[in-house]
Write a protein that holds these residues in place. Structure first.
Motif, PDB file in Angstrom:
ATOM      1  N   LEU A   1       0.855  -1.188   0.000  1.00 24.02           N
ATOM      2  CA  LEU A   1       0.000   0.000   0.000  1.00 24.02           C
ATOM      3  C   LEU A   1       0.888   1.234   0.000  1.00 24.02           C
ATOM      4  O   LEU A   1       1.979   1.209   0.581  1.00 24.02           O
ATOM      5  N   PRO A   2       0.419   2.346  -0.605  1.00 20.71           N
ATOM      6  CA  PRO A   2       1.170   3.590  -0.462  1.00 20.71           C
ATOM      7  C   PRO A   2       1.306   3.908   1.029  1.00 20.71           C
ATOM      8  O   PRO A   2       0.378   3.697   1.809  1.00 20.71           O
ATOM      9  N   ALA A   3       2.459   4.425   1.418  1.00 16.93           N
ATOM     10  CA  ALA A   3       2.737   4.677   2.833  1.00 16.93           C
ATOM     11  C   ALA A   3       1.638   5.495   3.503  1.00 16.93           C
ATOM     12  O   ALA A   3       1.237   5.200   4.625  1.00 16.93           O
ATOM     13  N   ILE A   4       1.117   6.506   2.815  1.00 11.37           N
ATOM     14  CA  ILE A   4       0.089   7.356   3.421  1.00 11.37           C
ATOM     15  C   ILE A   4      -1.204   6.585   3.682  1.00 11.37           C
ATOM     16  O   ILE A   4      -2.001   6.951   4.539  1.00 11.37           O
ATOM     17  N   GLU A   5      -1.406   5.480   2.948  1.00 12.79           N
ATOM     18  CA  GLU A   5      -2.575   4.626   3.184  1.00 12.79           C
ATOM     19  C   GLU A   5      -2.269   3.543   4.221  1.00 12.79           C
ATOM     20  O   GLU A   5      -3.147   3.143   4.985  1.00 12.79           O
ATOM     21  N   ARG A   6      -1.048   3.048   4.248  1.00  6.90           N
ATOM     22  CA  ARG A   6      -0.674   1.988   5.184  1.00  6.90           C
ATOM     23  C   ARG A   6      -0.706   2.480   6.634  1.00  6.90           C
ATOM     24  O   ARG A   6      -1.277   1.845   7.498  1.00  6.90           O
ATOM     25  N   TYR A   7      -0.080   3.637   6.874  1.00  3.86           N
ATOM     26  CA  TYR A   7      -0.046   4.174   8.230  1.00  3.86           C
ATOM     27  C   TYR A   7      -1.413   4.726   8.581  1.00  3.86           C
ATOM     28  O   TYR A   7      -2.047   5.406   7.780  1.00  3.86           O
TER      29      TYR A   7
ATOM     30  N   ILE B   1       4.576   0.176   0.513  1.00  2.55           N
ATOM     31  CA  ILE B   1       5.228  -0.576   1.590  1.00  2.55           C
ATOM     32  C   ILE B   1       4.347  -1.745   2.037  1.00  2.55           C
ATOM     33  O   ILE B   1       3.118  -1.686   1.951  1.00  2.55           O
ATOM     34  N   PRO B   2       4.988  -2.807   2.552  1.00  8.31           N
ATOM     35  CA  PRO B   2       4.226  -3.926   3.099  1.00  8.31           C
ATOM     36  C   PRO B   2       3.835  -3.626   4.546  1.00  8.31           C
ATOM     37  O   PRO B   2       4.293  -2.643   5.134  1.00  8.31           O
ATOM     38  N   ASP B   3       3.030  -4.500   5.114  1.00 12.46           N
ATOM     39  CA  ASP B   3       2.737  -4.415   6.541  1.00 12.46           C
ATOM     40  C   ASP B   3       3.996  -4.868   7.280  1.00 12.46           C
ATOM     41  O   ASP B   3       4.639  -5.837   6.886  1.00 12.46           O
ATOM     42  N   TYR B   4       4.392  -4.158   8.312  1.00 10.75           N
ATOM     43  CA  TYR B   4       5.594  -4.502   9.058  1.00 10.75           C
ATOM     44  C   TYR B   4       5.458  -3.957  10.474  1.00 10.75           C
ATOM     45  O   TYR B   4       4.571  -3.185  10.768  1.00 10.75           O
ATOM     46  N   ASP B   5       6.367  -4.357  11.322  1.00 13.38           N
ATOM     47  CA  ASP B   5       6.391  -3.830  12.682  1.00 13.38           C
ATOM     48  C   ASP B   5       7.852  -3.620  13.083  1.00 13.38           C
ATOM     49  O   ASP B   5       8.567  -4.577  13.363  1.00 13.38           O
ATOM     50  N   GLU B   6       8.288  -2.386  13.049  1.00 12.34           N
ATOM     51  CA  GLU B   6       9.635  -2.033  13.491  1.00 12.34           C
ATOM     52  C   GLU B   6       9.558  -0.695  14.204  1.00 12.34           C
ATOM     53  O   GLU B   6       9.044   0.277  13.656  1.00 12.34           O
ATOM     54  N   LYS B   7      10.057  -0.667  15.412  1.00 12.27           N
ATOM     55  CA  LYS B   7      10.007   0.545  16.222  1.00 12.27           C
ATOM     56  C   LYS B   7      11.281   1.364  16.016  1.00 12.27           C
ATOM     57  O   LYS B   7      12.378   0.803  15.927  1.00 12.27           O
ATOM     58  N   MET B   8      11.116   2.678  15.957  1.00  8.48           N
ATOM     59  CA  MET B   8      12.282   3.547  15.856  1.00  8.48           C
ATOM     60  C   MET B   8      12.956   3.623  17.210  1.00  8.48           C
ATOM     61  O   MET B   8      12.317   3.915  18.229  1.00  8.48           O
ATOM     62  N   THR B   9      14.227   3.338  17.214  1.00  5.64           N
ATOM     63  CA  THR B   9      15.048   3.460  18.416  1.00  5.64           C
ATOM     64  C   THR B   9      16.116   4.511  18.137  1.00  5.64           C
ATOM     65  O   THR B   9      16.343   4.899  16.985  1.00  5.64           O
ATOM     66  N   ARG B  10      16.791   4.929  19.176  1.00 10.25           N
ATOM     67  CA  ARG B  10      17.887   5.889  18.970  1.00 10.25           C
ATOM     68  C   ARG B  10      18.966   5.290  18.079  1.00 10.25           C
ATOM     69  O   ARG B  10      19.504   5.961  17.199  1.00 10.25           O
ATOM     70  N   ALA B  11      19.275   4.015  18.294  1.00 14.96           N
ATOM     71  CA  ALA B  11      20.302   3.358  17.490  1.00 14.96           C
ATOM     72  C   ALA B  11      19.878   3.291  16.022  1.00 14.96           C
ATOM     73  O   ALA B  11      20.677   3.556  15.124  1.00 14.96           O
ATOM     74  N   ARG B  12      18.615   2.946  15.775  1.00 15.27           N
ATOM     75  CA  ARG B  12      18.123   2.858  14.391  1.00 15.27           C
ATOM     76  C   ARG B  12      18.114   4.247  13.750  1.00 15.27           C
ATOM     77  O   ARG B  12      18.465   4.406  12.576  1.00 15.27           O
ATOM     78  N   SER B  13      17.732   5.250  14.502  1.00 13.25           N
ATOM     79  CA  SER B  13      17.710   6.617  13.997  1.00 13.25           C
ATOM     80  C   SER B  13      19.108   7.067  13.582  1.00 13.25           C
ATOM     81  O   SER B  13      19.300   7.657  12.517  1.00 13.25           O
ATOM     82  N   ARG B  14      20.085   6.770  14.404  1.00 13.01           N
ATOM     83  CA  ARG B  14      21.482   7.127  14.078  1.00 13.01           C
ATOM     84  C   ARG B  14      21.971   6.349  12.858  1.00 13.01           C
ATOM     85  O   ARG B  14      22.730   6.861  12.049  1.00 13.01           O
ATOM     86  N   GLN B  15      21.525   5.098  12.747  1.00 13.53           N
ATOM     87  CA  GLN B  15      21.900   4.273  11.602  1.00 13.53           C
ATOM     88  C   GLN B  15      21.326   4.853  10.306  1.00 13.53           C
ATOM     89  O   GLN B  15      21.989   4.868   9.274  1.00 13.53           O
ATOM     90  N   LEU B  16      20.106   5.365  10.367  1.00 17.69           N
ATOM     91  CA  LEU B  16      19.442   5.941   9.192  1.00 17.69           C
ATOM     92  C   LEU B  16      19.942   7.355   8.860  1.00 17.69           C
ATOM     93  O   LEU B  16      19.751   7.829   7.744  1.00 17.69           O
TER      94      LEU B  16
END
Length: 151
Positions: free
Chosen positions: A52-58, A96-111
């Motif tokens: 689904l387009p991200a704006i529709e998925r979220y 995007i597909p359906d998924y479950d991943e939480k933003m963490t400080r470590a992930r934010s720094r990685q991105l």
């Protein structure tokens, strides 16, 4: 050039840059120039096995509000990008597909390097009349760059 900045909340930051008419790569920003919105993804998502387009998925409150606004004003000059814990900074129509991943400080720094590079490309691609960034604290770390503004 006049800029206004608003920052609020302990759990989130909203920053609005209002620039008026500014020169950008031999173009002048005017009332027909688009607005740029950068928002965090939401934990709440519509379940669908298809992309689904991200704006529709979220499906958090911000996304419901944006979808309603876009339905009421289909000609609105908005460029919407979403900062996703899984996909980084993506346009709202990115499938995007359906998924479950939480933003963490470590992930934010990685991105961060990828997100900052993409944001620079977005800002250099066209003039924007206004930039609105609405991100949670951990998401905001991915944009941890010095943004000059006047108080």
């Amino acid at each position: 050039m006049r800029q206004e900045v608003r920052i609020s909340g302990d759990r989130f930051s909203t920053i609005v840059f209002r620039t008026g008419a500014i020169a950008h790569k031999d173009k002048i920003v005017n009332s027909e120039s688009p607005y740029l919105i950068i928002i965090a993804c939401s934990r709440r998502k519509l379940f669908d096995t298809n992309l689904l387009p991200a704006i529709e998925r979220y499906d958090g409150p911000t996304f419901r509000l944006l979808r309603r606004f876009l339905r009421d004003r289909p000609s609105a000059s908005l460029d919407i990008y979403i900062l996703s814990a899984k996909f980084g900074l993506i346009p709202s129509d990115y499938p995007i597909p359906d998924y479950d991943e939480k933003m963490t400080r470590a992930r934010s720094r990685q991105l961060q390097p990828e997100v900052i590079a993409k944001l620079k490309n977005i800002l250099n691609a066209k003039p924007y009349q206004q930039l609105c960034i609405c991100l949670g604290r951990d998401y905001f770390l991915a944009l941890d760059i010095a943004i000059p503004f006047e108080m």
